[in-house]
Design a protein around this motif. Sequence first.
Motif, PDB file in Angstrom:
ATOM      1  N   ARG A   1      -0.248   9.966   2.482  1.00  0.00           N
ATOM      2  CA  ARG A   1      -1.704  10.126   2.399  1.00  0.00           C
ATOM      3  C   ARG A   1      -2.119  11.538   2.803  1.00  0.00           C
ATOM      4  O   ARG A   1      -2.980  12.148   2.151  1.00  0.00           O
TER       5      ARG A   1
ATOM      6  N   GLU B   1      -3.512   9.621  -7.254  1.00  0.00           N
ATOM      7  CA  GLU B   1      -4.768   9.745  -6.513  1.00  0.00           C
ATOM      8  C   GLU B   1      -4.653   9.076  -5.148  1.00  0.00           C
ATOM      9  O   GLU B   1      -3.797   8.225  -4.927  1.00  0.00           O
TER      10      GLU B   1
ATOM     11  N   SER C   1       0.965   6.443  -6.974  1.00  0.00           N
ATOM     12  CA  SER C   1      -0.306   6.858  -7.546  1.00  0.00           C
ATOM     13  C   SER C   1      -0.537   8.358  -7.347  1.00  0.00           C
ATOM     14  O   SER C   1      -0.253   8.908  -6.289  1.00  0.00           O
TER      15      SER C   1
ATOM     16  N   SER D   1       0.829  -1.208   0.000  1.00  0.00           N
ATOM     17  CA  SER D   1       0.000   0.000   0.000  1.00  0.00           C
ATOM     18  C   SER D   1       0.863   1.256   0.000  1.00  0.00           C
ATOM     19  O   SER D   1       0.537   2.242  -0.664  1.00  0.00           O
TER      20      SER D   1
ATOM     21  N   ASN E   1       2.282   1.653  -3.516  1.00  0.00           N
ATOM     22  CA  ASN E   1       1.214   2.069  -4.433  1.00  0.00           C
ATOM     23  C   ASN E   1       0.785   3.507  -4.164  1.00  0.00           C
ATOM     24  O   ASN E   1       0.523   4.263  -5.099  1.00  0.00           O
ATOM     25  N   GLU E   2       0.719   3.876  -2.890  1.00  0.00           N
ATOM     26  CA  GLU E   2       0.302   5.234  -2.522  1.00  0.00           C
ATOM     27  C   GLU E   2       1.312   6.261  -3.021  1.00  0.00           C
ATOM     28  O   GLU E   2       0.934   7.325  -3.510  1.00  0.00           O
TER      29      GLU E   2
ATOM     30  N   LEU F   1      -5.562   6.457  -2.574  1.00  0.00           N
ATOM     31  CA  LEU F   1      -6.033   5.077  -2.658  1.00  0.00           C
ATOM     32  C   LEU F   1      -6.750   4.680  -1.378  1.00  0.00           C
ATOM     33  O   LEU F   1      -6.807   5.435  -0.411  1.00  0.00           O
ATOM     34  N   GLU F   2      -7.274   3.462  -1.372  1.00  0.00           N
ATOM     35  CA  GLU F   2      -8.015   2.957  -0.214  1.00  0.00           C
ATOM     36  C   GLU F   2      -7.094   2.849   1.007  1.00  0.00           C
ATOM     37  O   GLU F   2      -5.945   2.429   0.908  1.00  0.00           O
ATOM     38  N   TYR F   3      -7.639   3.223   2.146  1.00  0.00           N
ATOM     39  CA  TYR F   3      -6.886   3.231   3.402  1.00  0.00           C
ATOM     40  C   TYR F   3      -6.833   1.817   3.987  1.00  0.00           C
ATOM     41  O   TYR F   3      -7.856   1.146   4.096  1.00  0.00           O
ATOM     42  N   GLU F   4      -5.653   1.370   4.343  1.00  0.00           N
ATOM     43  CA  GLU F   4      -5.443   0.039   4.930  1.00  0.00           C
ATOM     44  C   GLU F   4      -5.408   0.161   6.453  1.00  0.00           C
ATOM     45  O   GLU F   4      -4.375  -0.044   7.092  1.00  0.00           O
TER      46      GLU F   4
END
Length: 142
Positions: free
Chosen positions: A134, A81, A79, A72, A75-76, A83-86
């Motif tokens: 994030r 944008e 990216s 994550s 990827n964060e 992304l989904e929060y883990e």
Amino acid sequence: MNTDDLYSGGAALDSQLEPYSDITHYNSASATENNAMDTQQLSDNQAQEDEEDSDSIEEQEDEDDLSILMRSWINERSSPELLEYEGSALENLMELVDFQMQKIQTQQVPFIGNILKMDVDRIKYLVRSYLRTRLGKIEDHV
């Protein structure tokens, strides 16, 4: 064995080989039975391997939180944008970090304590970097 036995049609030779006759003849029924037993042993071995695989999967589940967070984090950072929060993986890791810190404080050997502290610091860095990335994206896309 004398020469008379050789010329008598080999009857004496046959009588000497009688104990070994089961080796020279192929018994298809026993071969089928042996194959069935081998198949059963293979299936038993496969069941044991499956059980060992399930044990290794359970061990991997403990490591999954770290690998999920690392993936994550990468990827964060890659990216543009958010992304989904883990959150669940992050919470589990923070609980493990707290437990490890308690273990470090009770450690008698300083060398082992230093190694454990380096591992905890590595995980803390990963968590901080993930959260910082994030937050930066959230501030940019308000």
